[in-house]
Enzyme design. Structure first.
Site, PDB file in Angstrom:
ATOM      1  N   ARG A  45      -4.666  -2.620  -6.594  1.00  0.00           N
ATOM      2  CA  ARG A  45      -5.238  -2.852  -5.301  1.00  0.00           C
ATOM      3  C   ARG A  45      -5.083  -1.647  -4.380  1.00  0.00           C
ATOM      4  NH1 ARG A  45      -2.032  -8.365  -4.522  1.00  0.00           N
ATOM      5  NH2 ARG A  45      -1.252  -7.842  -6.591  1.00  0.00           N
ATOM      6  N   GLY A  46      -4.218  -0.718  -4.767  1.00  0.00           N
ATOM      7  CA  GLY A  46      -3.813   0.377  -3.871  1.00  0.00           C
ATOM      8  C   GLY A  46      -4.923   1.297  -3.384  1.00  0.00           C
ATOM      9  N   GLU A 101      -8.021   6.484  -7.626  1.00  0.00           N
ATOM     10  CA  GLU A 101      -6.661   5.955  -7.689  1.00  0.00           C
ATOM     11  C   GLU A 101      -5.899   6.327  -6.410  1.00  0.00           C
ATOM     12  OE1 GLU A 101      -4.604   3.981  -8.641  1.00  0.00           O
ATOM     13  OE2 GLU A 101      -3.315   4.608 -10.282  1.00  0.00           O
ATOM     14  N   ASP A 105       1.731   9.006 -10.458  1.00  0.00           N
ATOM     15  CA  ASP A 105       3.191   9.113 -10.414  1.00  0.00           C
ATOM     16  C   ASP A 105       3.664   9.566 -11.806  1.00  0.00           C
ATOM     17  OD1 ASP A 105       5.795   8.710  -9.419  1.00  0.00           O
ATOM     18  OD2 ASP A 105       5.804   6.601  -9.921  1.00  0.00           O
ATOM     19  N   ASP A 161       1.269  -0.264  -1.020  1.00  0.00           N
ATOM     20  CA  ASP A 161       2.232  -1.286  -0.593  1.00  0.00           C
ATOM     21  C   ASP A 161       3.654  -1.029  -1.086  1.00  0.00           C
ATOM     22  OD1 ASP A 161       1.548  -1.896  -3.387  1.00  0.00           O
ATOM     23  OD2 ASP A 161       2.800  -3.659  -3.082  1.00  0.00           O
ATOM     24  N   ARG A 167       0.306  -2.349   3.584  1.00  0.00           N
ATOM     25  CA  ARG A 167      -0.979  -1.778   3.134  1.00  0.00           C
ATOM     26  C   ARG A 167      -1.875  -1.425   4.315  1.00  0.00           C
ATOM     27  NH1 ARG A 167      -1.758  -2.522  -2.490  1.00  0.00           N
ATOM     28  NH2 ARG A 167      -0.815  -4.408  -3.339  1.00  0.00           N
TER      29      ARG A 167
HETATM   30  P1  IMP Z   1       1.897   5.746 -12.668  1.00  0.00           P
HETATM   31  O1  IMP Z   1       1.348   4.940 -13.807  1.00  0.00           O
HETATM   32  O2  IMP Z   1       3.392   5.915 -12.769  1.00  0.00           O
HETATM   33  O3  IMP Z   1       1.201   7.063 -12.459  1.00  0.00           O
HETATM   34  O4  IMP Z   1       1.794   4.854 -11.389  1.00  0.00           O
HETATM   35  C1  IMP Z   1       0.710   4.735 -10.617  1.00  0.00           C
HETATM   36  C2  IMP Z   1       0.806   3.498  -9.750  1.00  0.00           C
HETATM   37  O5  IMP Z   1       2.148   3.243  -9.317  1.00  0.00           O
HETATM   38  C3  IMP Z   1       0.022   3.706  -8.482  1.00  0.00           C
HETATM   39  O6  IMP Z   1      -1.292   3.262  -8.645  1.00  0.00           O
HETATM   40  C4  IMP Z   1       0.756   2.852  -7.484  1.00  0.00           C
HETATM   41  O7  IMP Z   1       0.260   1.544  -7.530  1.00  0.00           O
HETATM   42  C5  IMP Z   1       2.170   2.836  -7.964  1.00  0.00           C
HETATM   43  N1  IMP Z   1       2.985   3.770  -7.170  1.00  0.00           N
HETATM   44  C6  IMP Z   1       3.418   4.999  -7.525  1.00  0.00           C
HETATM   45  N2  IMP Z   1       4.136   5.569  -6.547  1.00  0.00           N
HETATM   46  C7  IMP Z   1       4.146   4.673  -5.523  1.00  0.00           C
HETATM   47  C8  IMP Z   1       4.695   4.714  -4.184  1.00  0.00           C
HETATM   48  O8  IMP Z   1       5.339   5.672  -3.740  1.00  0.00           O
HETATM   49  N3  IMP Z   1       4.457   3.610  -3.427  1.00  0.00           N
HETATM   50  C9  IMP Z   1       3.761   2.523  -3.870  1.00  0.00           C
HETATM   51  N4  IMP Z   1       3.221   2.465  -5.095  1.00  0.00           N
HETATM   52  C10 IMP Z   1       3.414   3.530  -5.917  1.00  0.00           C
END
Ligand code: IMP
Length: 181
Positions: A45-46, A101, A105, A161, A167
């Site tokens: 949802r981000g 996206e 992360d 969030d 959000r």
């Molecule tokens: P990844 O798979 O580790 O790259 O994570 C990506 C997802 O993790 C993003 O779409 C966010 O939903 C969540 N995420 C990563 N960092 C944060 C943060 O600092 N705050 C909130 N959500 C995060």
């Protein structure tokens, strides 16, 4: 369980986000200048606030679709296993696609989602992330466009969030706990 109290320190202002989106849209427009229609795919949802601002700045024929992948749940830890909770409504074979996206992360989510969408044989597939935390990367993935590189801080706002809260902040802020765990 009582939530641990925290405050939010502004990191990226609403004005800076808007200015960066203008720049990014110029680049996206030149990349897709020949498209007959671009499918803009928001990862729920981000990315819902980002995609709303992005498409209003994009001077291209577009369609919008959404996909939801599992991510943090209600915590602050990224999960390595990515599951598709809600798939696209439309087919993307032979289409131009832009995946939107909120944050890259560890890289697992976008890596998995772009891999899945590529297997559906789009004509072109590009990705954009508003934020990137390169220090957290576990898989070799880089979005084609990035809004801002940020340090390893937990951020909220502008669609993003913490356990479904914050959000609706118009800026990106970092979470700072005010009491020890
Ligand atoms: P990844 O798979 O580790 O790259 O994570 C990506 C997802 O993790 C993003 O779409 C966010 O939903 C969540 N995420 C990563 N960092 C944060 C943060 O600092 N705050 C909130 N959500 C995060």
């Amino acid at each position: 369980m009582v939530a641990r109290p925290y405050v939010i320190d502004e990191m990226i202002s609403a004005k800076s986000i808007a200015a960066r989106i203008e720049e990014l849209c110029k680049e996206i427009q030149s990349e897709f200048s020949e498209t007959n229609k671009l499918v803009v795919v928001g990862l729920l949802r981000g990315s819902f606030v980002f995609i709303a601002d992005l498409v209003r700045e994009l001077d291209l024929p577009i369609e919008v679709d959404f996909l939801e992948a599992s991510s943090y749940g209600d915590g602050m830890e990224s999960s390595r296993e990515v599951r598709i909770l809600k798939d696209l409504r439309g087919a993307i074979e032979g289409r131009d696609v832009l995946v939107v996206e909120d944050i890259v992360d560890t890289g697992h989510t976008l890596n998995h989602v772009t891999g899945l969408l590529k297997s559906r044989l789009p004509a072109r597939l590009k990705s954009i992330a508003l934020l990137d935390k390169p220090s957290q990367r576990e898989v070799d993935f880089k979005a084609d466009w990035t809004g801002f590189e940020i340090p390893d801080e937990f951020v909220v706002g502008y669609g993003i969030d913490f356990a479904q809260r914050n959000r609706n902040l118009p800026f990106i802020g970092k979470v700072r706990f005010t009491e020890p765990e």
